[in-house]
Structures are given as structure tokens and as C-alpha cells.
Design a protein around this motif. Structure first.
Motif, PDB file in Angstrom:
ATOM      1  N   VAL A 176      80.181  69.408  13.436  1.00 45.39           N
ATOM      2  CA  VAL A 176      79.085  69.334  14.409  1.00 45.39           C
ATOM      3  C   VAL A 176      77.753  69.114  13.700  1.00 45.39           C
ATOM      4  CG1 VAL A 176      77.725  70.706  16.041  1.00 45.39           C
ATOM      5  CG2 VAL A 176      80.211  70.591  16.273  1.00 45.39           C
ATOM      6  N   LEU A 177      77.531  69.787  12.578  1.00 46.49           N
ATOM      7  CA  LEU A 177      76.274  69.598  11.862  1.00 46.49           C
ATOM      8  C   LEU A 177      76.129  68.150  11.400  1.00 46.49           C
ATOM      9  CD1 LEU A 177      76.100  72.918   9.804  1.00 46.49           C
ATOM     10  CD2 LEU A 177      74.975  72.372  11.975  1.00 46.49           C
ATOM     11  N   ARG A 178      77.228  67.528  11.022  1.00 43.89           N
ATOM     12  CA  ARG A 178      77.185  66.110  10.672  1.00 43.89           C
ATOM     13  C   ARG A 178      76.848  65.266  11.908  1.00 43.89           C
ATOM     14  NH1 ARG A 178      79.399  62.263   7.418  1.00 43.89           N
ATOM     15  NH2 ARG A 178      80.489  63.732   6.063  1.00 43.89           N
ATOM     16  N   ALA A 179      77.538  65.533  13.018  1.00 42.74           N
ATOM     17  CA  ALA A 179      77.342  64.740  14.232  1.00 42.74           C
ATOM     18  C   ALA A 179      75.930  64.896  14.788  1.00 42.74           C
ATOM     19  CB  ALA A 179      78.373  65.133  15.288  1.00 42.74           C
ATOM     20  N   GLU A 180      75.328  66.057  14.592  1.00 44.94           N
ATOM     21  CA  GLU A 180      74.004  66.348  15.154  1.00 44.94           C
ATOM     22  C   GLU A 180      72.879  66.198  14.125  1.00 44.94           C
ATOM     23  OE1 GLU A 180      74.237  66.233  18.334  1.00 44.94           O
ATOM     24  OE2 GLU A 180      73.918  68.299  19.020  1.00 44.94           O
TER      25      GLU A 180
END
Length: 261
Positions: A176-180
Motif C-alpha cells: 500500500v505504501l508503494r501504491a500510495e
């Protein structure tokens, strides 16, 4: 509800909420939080998708501010808030949308602007780390050194590696940190202003709070003061902890006296 580490007991001053930056945790702030808790309660938090807080697919600043709003409601409805980096942007978002819940605001080495850098390479390094057979943090550090040369950055990231888990795992929702990441390094251009006392603290060796950002800061935080900590970069609280603590003590004192300029 966000995971917290609570230091001290309620006093005459409002509680202080410490909001870590990207890849940070309440544990990173333990020593400073304890030292600030002599006359107030200090609540250091794990943000969503970090540490022992819940994981979620959304990681925008409206989401992070909403989490902080609920936390402050649990501790009496009003607080002083100090946020570093990503946590500073979350704290600013909270101040602009629910300013009545904040007494004083401290923003550590970040501005209400979009940045063009990315921390995706650190996510890549953590996700690519072979944790097979790793039982010691020193071994994980040796393996990670091939991708991240900076000793301090590796030490910081490895605080989020859970070696007690079987198998070992990162206490970060890396997917999620990558996607966001674009939302994390960006800024939602939230309208409004917060008229309460605000201190922007920068590391003298960091370029996160540039002089050209001061106009944008003053437009939304008209009472903003600025101070720099010599010999510190972006992770100013880790690089110069006593100096950083002294700045916080001064600004959060009942008289509001600080070394800001």
C-alpha cells in the motif's frame, strides 16, 4: 484505532501527540516522548499501515488526519500535535480541517507542498530483502547494505523488521505504501488556514523546508514561526535529539517561549 505508546499522566497541559513520518513508528520516538512527559501526557502513535496499527488500502492525508482526529477525541478532544515529515503533513491536514482540536502545532522538516522525490526505492529494497534464515538484525543489515548504503537509513528501516515473527516480516504495509507513494510525497492542496501557534522546525542540512516555501506556509499558518537545528538533516530528532527536544520544550511551555526566529 491507532496503536499508541503512552508516556506520563494527564497534567495541567494538554496531551502531546507525536506523529511519526513514513516508515517510522511510536517506538522510534520513545526516548524523546518519555523526556517530554514530565508535565504532560505524551502519546506517540503508529500511523495506519505502520507498526501495530491497522492496515488499510487508503493512505491519503485525509485518511491520516481522520485517524488522528479519532485519537485526540479519545484523549479529551484537544491536544498539542507534533508531526515529522509524513506525520507533519497529516498534522497540518488535521489543523486545516479540524483546527479546534489543536492547541499548538509543531511541524518537523516538511512543508505543505508536493515533493518530486520518491521513497519507492526503499520499499523496493525492503521487499527484495531475503529474510530466509535471518534471526539477527545485524544479518538483515548486512544483506540490506547491498541496496542501501547509508548506515543510518538501514538502522531506521530495520526497526520495523519483526524478527520474532515466523517467518520474519516487515511491520509495514509495503504494498500500500508503494501504491500510495504519490499521495504521500504530494499534498492535497487543502484550503483554509489554522490561526493557532505553529512552529516549523527544519534540519539545517535538509532542504525540505526551503525559503521559497515560506509564503505557502504563511498563507495557511499565519502565526507560523521557523527555526533550524544545526548539524541535523531530515531525521533531525534522531541526529540531534537533545537540541530537538529543547526546541519542543520551549515552544510547548505555558509561556510559549521558544528559540524560533
Amino acid at each position: 484505532m491507532l496503536n499508541t505508546m503512552v508516556h506520563g499522566v494527564p497534567g495541567t497541559q494538554p496531551p502531546l501527540v507525536i506523529v511519526p513520518g513514513l516508515f517510522g513508528s511510536a517506538r522510534n520516538w520513545g526516548i524523546i516522548a518519555r523526556r517530554l512527559s514530565d508535565d504532560r501526557q505524551v502519546i506517540a502513535v503508529d500511523m495506519r499501515n505502520h507498526g501495530d496499527s491497522p492496515w488499510d488500502d487508503a493512505h491519503g492525508y485525509d485518511d491520516l488526519a481522520h485517524d488522528l482526529l479519532h485519537l485526540i477525541d479519545e484523549y479529551g478532544g484537544k491536544a498539542d500535535v507534533m508531526g515529522h515529515s509524513m506525520g507533519g503533513k497529516a498534522a497540518m491536514q488535521l489543523a486545516l480541517t479540524h483546527g479546534d482540536r489543536l492547541n499548538r502545532l509543531i511541524v518537523a522538516d516538511i512543508a505543505p507542498v508536493a515533493y518530486d522525490h520518491s521513497m519507492t526505492h526503499l520499499v523496493d529494497a525492503m521487499q527484495g530483502l531475503d529474510l530466509t534464515g535471518v534471526t539477527l538484525r545485524s544479518e538483515a543489515d548486512r544483506r540490506l547494505a547491498g541496496e542501501i548504503a547509508d548506515d543510518g537509513v538501514r538502522a531506521f528501516l530495520l526497526q520495523s523488521l519483526d524478527l520474532k515473527s515466523t517467518p520474519p516480516r516487515w511491520k509495514l504495509n509495503l504494498d500500500v505504501l508503494r501504491a500510495e507513494m504519490d499521495r504521500i510525497t504530494g499534498w492535497p492542496d487543502t484550503p483554509g488556514h489554522f490561526d493557532g501557534p505553529v512552529l516549523f522546525v527544519s534540519g539545517a542540512l535538509s532542504d525540505y523546508i526551503r525559503p521559497e516555501y515560506h509564503a505557502a506556509i504563511k498563507a495557511q499558518f499565519p502565526a507560523a514561526e521557523f527555526t533550524r537545528i544545526e548539524g541535523a538533516g531530515h531525521w533531525l530528532h534522531a541526529e540531534q535529539p537533545r537540541e530537538f527536544e529543547a526546541v519542543l520544550h520551549g515552544f510547548l511551555s505555558p509561556t510559549g517561549v521558544s528559540s524560533a526566529s
